[in-house]
Design a protein around this motif. Structure first.
Motif, PDB file in Angstrom:
ATOM      1  N   GLU A   1      -6.542   2.578   6.190  1.00 43.16           N
ATOM      2  CA  GLU A   1      -6.340   1.354   6.980  1.00 43.16           C
ATOM      3  C   GLU A   1      -4.849   1.074   7.156  1.00 43.16           C
ATOM      4  N   VAL A   2      -4.085   1.196   6.074  1.00 46.94           N
ATOM      5  CA  VAL A   2      -2.645   0.930   6.166  1.00 46.94           C
ATOM      6  C   VAL A   2      -1.960   2.016   6.989  1.00 46.94           C
ATOM      7  N   ALA A   3      -2.342   3.270   6.790  1.00 51.81           N
ATOM      8  CA  ALA A   3      -1.745   4.363   7.567  1.00 51.81           C
ATOM      9  C   ALA A   3      -2.072   4.214   9.053  1.00 51.81           C
ATOM     10  N   ALA A   4      -3.268   3.746   9.378  1.00 48.70           N
ATOM     11  CA  ALA A   4      -3.638   3.562  10.788  1.00 48.70           C
ATOM     12  C   ALA A   4      -2.781   2.486  11.443  1.00 48.70           C
ATOM     13  N   ASN A   5      -2.391   1.485  10.685  1.00 56.10           N
ATOM     14  CA  ASN A   5      -1.575   0.391  11.232  1.00 56.10           C
ATOM     15  C   ASN A   5      -0.077   0.673  11.146  1.00 56.10           C
ATOM     16  N   ASN A   6       0.341   1.566  10.285  1.00 60.80           N
ATOM     17  CA  ASN A   6       1.754   1.931  10.130  1.00 60.80           C
ATOM     18  C   ASN A   6       1.884   3.414  10.416  1.00 60.80           C
TER      19      ASN A   6
END
Length: 167
Positions: free
Chosen positions: A57-62
């Motif tokens: 989730e964090v990698a998808a947004n960053n």
């Protein structure tokens, strides 16, 4: 129907920049900017039900690069046993496109805000990884109903940074 990955205990996982590790449960980022499942003005803690999904989730947004470049912490928290958790199955979402990695619509945010008005915890399918779940925590309703289990520095497996070359 999406099967639930646990029995008896509800856990949530978050990945935060280390500078925000102490405020993992504040919901201030979502209050200021809004999110996929809330309009600005509502404090919501966004979590996943497993650490891998939290990382995606964090990698998808960053990006994975950001996870390698900046220090992050991985937090696990437990929801108390008798807490009310609303499970939203994919077929219950009015617009199935809301479960895709697209920008949220105001109707999507209103849909989830209505759920978060009634339920301290809302379990909803992830847009980043189709067969996983995100756990939304309404900070106002869930106070005293969840607690940190652990928090540790996060290290990214640098194999995830390999450049893709097309043959």
């Amino acid at each position: 129907m999406n099967p639930l990955p646990w029995e008896g205990h509800w856990y949530g996982w978050r990945l935060d920049q280390e500078a925000y590790g102490e405020t993992w449960d504040s919901g201030m980022g979502s209050k200021l900017k809004g999110g996929r499942w809330n309009a600005p003005g509502r404090r919501v803690v966004y979590a996943s039900v497993d650490p891998s999904s939290a990382i995606l989730e964090v990698a998808a947004n960053n990006s994975f690069d950001a996870l390698d470049r900046e220090p992050y912490v991985l937090t696990c928290f437990e929801v108390i046993r008798d807490a009310r958790v609303k499970v939203v199955q994919p077929e219950e979402v009015p617009n199935p496109y809301w479960l895709s990695p697209a920008w949220p619509s105001p109707n999507q945010q209103r849909f989830a805000d209505a759920l978060l008005d009634e339920h301290p915890f809302v379990l909803i399918p992830s847009a980043a990884t189709r067969h996983s779940w995100n756990l939304l925590v309404s900070c106002d309703l869930a106070e005293g109903q969840f607690k940190m289990v652990s928090q540790e520095r996060f290290g990214l497996d640098t194999r995830l940074l390999r450049e893709v070359t097309l043959a």
